[in-house]
Design a protein around this motif. Structure first.
Motif, PDB file in Angstrom:
ATOM      1  N   HIS A   1      31.486 -17.353  12.965  1.00  0.00           N
ATOM      2  CA  HIS A   1      30.271 -19.063  13.052  1.00  0.00           C
ATOM      3  C   HIS A   1      29.602 -19.054  13.449  1.00  0.00           C
ATOM      4  O   HIS A   1      28.343 -18.977  13.059  1.00  0.00           O
ATOM      5  CB  HIS A   1      31.727 -20.052  12.413  1.00  0.00           C
ATOM      6  CG  HIS A   1      30.893 -20.985  12.654  1.00  0.00           C
ATOM      7  ND1 HIS A   1      30.482 -21.783  11.231  1.00  0.00           N
ATOM      8  CD2 HIS A   1      30.251 -22.334  13.364  1.00  0.00           C
ATOM      9  CE1 HIS A   1      29.276 -23.022  11.246  1.00  0.00           C
ATOM     10  NE2 HIS A   1      29.385 -23.255  12.651  1.00  0.00           N
ATOM     11  N   TYR A   2      29.441 -18.375  14.706  1.00  0.00           N
ATOM     12  CA  TYR A   2      28.687 -18.714  15.790  1.00  0.00           C
ATOM     13  C   TYR A   2      27.291 -17.915  15.859  1.00  0.00           C
ATOM     14  O   TYR A   2      26.596 -17.916  16.573  1.00  0.00           O
ATOM     15  CB  TYR A   2      29.288 -19.303  17.351  1.00  0.00           C
ATOM     16  CG  TYR A   2      29.981 -21.055  17.605  1.00  0.00           C
ATOM     17  CD1 TYR A   2      28.929 -21.891  17.814  1.00  0.00           C
ATOM     18  CD2 TYR A   2      31.290 -21.151  17.038  1.00  0.00           C
ATOM     19  CE1 TYR A   2      29.003 -22.752  18.061  1.00  0.00           C
ATOM     20  CE2 TYR A   2      31.251 -22.468  17.172  1.00  0.00           C
ATOM     21  CZ  TYR A   2      30.249 -22.813  18.156  1.00  0.00           C
ATOM     22  OH  TYR A   2      30.608 -24.211  18.521  1.00  0.00           O
ATOM     23  N   ARG A   3      28.201 -16.872  15.730  1.00  0.00           N
ATOM     24  CA  ARG A   3      27.233 -15.477  15.938  1.00  0.00           C
ATOM     25  C   ARG A   3      26.096 -15.686  13.955  1.00  0.00           C
ATOM     26  O   ARG A   3      25.176 -15.451  14.498  1.00  0.00           O
ATOM     27  CB  ARG A   3      28.068 -14.218  15.185  1.00  0.00           C
ATOM     28  CG  ARG A   3      28.572 -13.568  16.739  1.00  0.00           C
ATOM     29  CD  ARG A   3      29.231 -12.566  16.188  1.00  0.00           C
ATOM     30  NE  ARG A   3      30.404 -11.836  17.317  1.00  0.00           N
ATOM     31  CZ  ARG A   3      30.983 -10.801  16.687  1.00  0.00           C
ATOM     32  NH1 ARG A   3      31.606 -10.518  15.813  1.00  0.00           N
ATOM     33  NH2 ARG A   3      31.297 -10.415  18.255  1.00  0.00           N
ATOM     34  N   SER A   4      26.735 -16.562  13.598  1.00  0.00           N
ATOM     35  CA  SER A   4      25.654 -16.013  12.370  1.00  0.00           C
ATOM     36  C   SER A   4      24.769 -17.543  12.898  1.00  0.00           C
ATOM     37  O   SER A   4      23.355 -17.621  12.281  1.00  0.00           O
ATOM     38  CB  SER A   4      26.604 -17.171  10.480  1.00  0.00           C
ATOM     39  OG  SER A   4      27.277 -18.203  11.111  1.00  0.00           O
ATOM     40  N   LEU A   5      25.502 -18.839  13.914  1.00  0.00           N
ATOM     41  CA  LEU A   5      24.195 -19.935  13.496  1.00  0.00           C
ATOM     42  C   LEU A   5      23.440 -19.394  14.346  1.00  0.00           C
ATOM     43  O   LEU A   5      22.008 -19.407  14.692  1.00  0.00           O
ATOM     44  CB  LEU A   5      25.156 -20.680  14.739  1.00  0.00           C
ATOM     45  CG  LEU A   5      25.807 -21.477  13.900  1.00  0.00           C
ATOM     46  CD1 LEU A   5      26.893 -22.534  15.172  1.00  0.00           C
ATOM     47  CD2 LEU A   5      25.017 -22.178  13.602  1.00  0.00           C
ATOM     48  N   GLY A   6      23.574 -17.486  15.268  1.00  0.00           N
ATOM     49  CA  GLY A   6      22.474 -17.234  16.094  1.00  0.00           C
ATOM     50  C   GLY A   6      21.873 -16.466  16.173  1.00  0.00           C
ATOM     51  O   GLY A   6      20.551 -15.957  16.446  1.00  0.00           O
ATOM     52  N   GLU A   7      21.859 -15.921  14.452  1.00  0.00           N
ATOM     53  CA  GLU A   7      21.361 -14.444  14.204  1.00  0.00           C
ATOM     54  C   GLU A   7      19.920 -14.634  13.719  1.00  0.00           C
ATOM     55  O   GLU A   7      19.467 -16.564  12.898  1.00  0.00           O
ATOM     56  CB  GLU A   7      22.212 -14.122  12.995  1.00  0.00           C
ATOM     57  CG  GLU A   7      22.866 -13.252  13.046  1.00  0.00           C
ATOM     58  CD  GLU A   7      24.231 -12.917  11.790  1.00  0.00           C
ATOM     59  OE1 GLU A   7      23.435 -13.843  10.578  1.00  0.00           O
ATOM     60  OE2 GLU A   7      24.917 -12.463  11.397  1.00  0.00           O
TER      61      GLU A   7
ATOM     62  N   GLN B   1      17.364 -15.052  16.241  1.00  0.00           N
ATOM     63  CA  GLN B   1      17.124 -16.063  16.984  1.00  0.00           C
ATOM     64  C   GLN B   1      16.735 -15.531  18.513  1.00  0.00           C
ATOM     65  O   GLN B   1      18.107 -14.368  18.950  1.00  0.00           O
ATOM     66  CB  GLN B   1      17.292 -17.200  16.895  1.00  0.00           C
ATOM     67  CG  GLN B   1      17.421 -17.840  15.873  1.00  0.00           C
ATOM     68  CD  GLN B   1      17.626 -19.331  16.196  1.00  0.00           C
ATOM     69  OE1 GLN B   1      18.263 -20.215  17.656  1.00  0.00           O
ATOM     70  NE2 GLN B   1      17.747 -20.275  15.307  1.00  0.00           N
TER      71      GLN B   1
ATOM     72  N   GLU C   1      11.472 -15.884  15.874  1.00  0.00           N
ATOM     73  CA  GLU C   1      12.657 -15.850  14.755  1.00  0.00           C
ATOM     74  C   GLU C   1      12.541 -14.196  13.994  1.00  0.00           C
ATOM     75  O   GLU C   1      11.630 -14.140  13.193  1.00  0.00           O
ATOM     76  CB  GLU C   1      12.757 -17.378  13.217  1.00  0.00           C
ATOM     77  CG  GLU C   1      12.933 -18.481  14.433  1.00  0.00           C
ATOM     78  CD  GLU C   1      13.736 -19.216  13.225  1.00  0.00           C
ATOM     79  OE1 GLU C   1      14.318 -18.780  12.614  1.00  0.00           O
ATOM     80  OE2 GLU C   1      14.320 -20.527  13.693  1.00  0.00           O
TER      81      GLU C   1
END
Length: 136
Positions: free
Chosen positions: A108-114, A116, A127
């Motif tokens: 989940h946290y990896r997907s938030l930072g993808e 950027q 981005e």
């Protein structure tokens, strides 16, 4: 509690340069004593047994020190999470999650930072298309 204090003092002592130098001196003395004892089996057994015992005990000492350092780090991060308004307080209880739950949260946290890129001052610079964070 006594064990923790003893372990901490031992860890500081064993990690010091003077202890390392002392160990080197002992090994050199042992090596130079080889001709005196004819490099026999007992001479070799002394160093093998000594290093095995020391290594065995150091494993427990290192693990104790690492556990203590990890606990301290967790407490510091927990305090930072607690005082940060934007932080999710649910993060304070991550220790109770099993491996599957932790992996799901990590994804989940990896997907938030993808996609950027963040500058040194913490602002989003640009981005990009999705990137594979497993290559980091």
């Amino acid at each position: 509690m006594k064990f923790a204090k003893i372990a901490q003092k031992l860890a500081l002592w064993t990690g010091s340069p003077s202890t390392f130098l002392g160990a080197i001196i002992l090994i050199l003395l042992w090596g130079f004593s080889g001709p005196i004892f004819g490099f026999n089996d007992t001479w070799q057994l002394v160093i093998n047994t000594s290093t095995t015992i020391i290594t065995f005990l150091m494993v427990f000492l290192i693990q104790n020190t690492q556990n203590r350092d990890t606990d301290i780090l967790h407490l510091k991060v927990d305090e930072l999470l607690r005082v940060t308004k934007e932080a999710q307080n649910a993060m304070l209880g991550l220790e109770a999650l099993d491996l599957k739950e932790l992996e799901a949260l990590r994804k989940h946290y990896r997907s938030l930072g993808e996609g950027q890129t963040i500058s040194i001052d913490g602002t989003v610079v640009q981005e990009k298309g999705k990137q594979d964070l497993n290559k980091c």
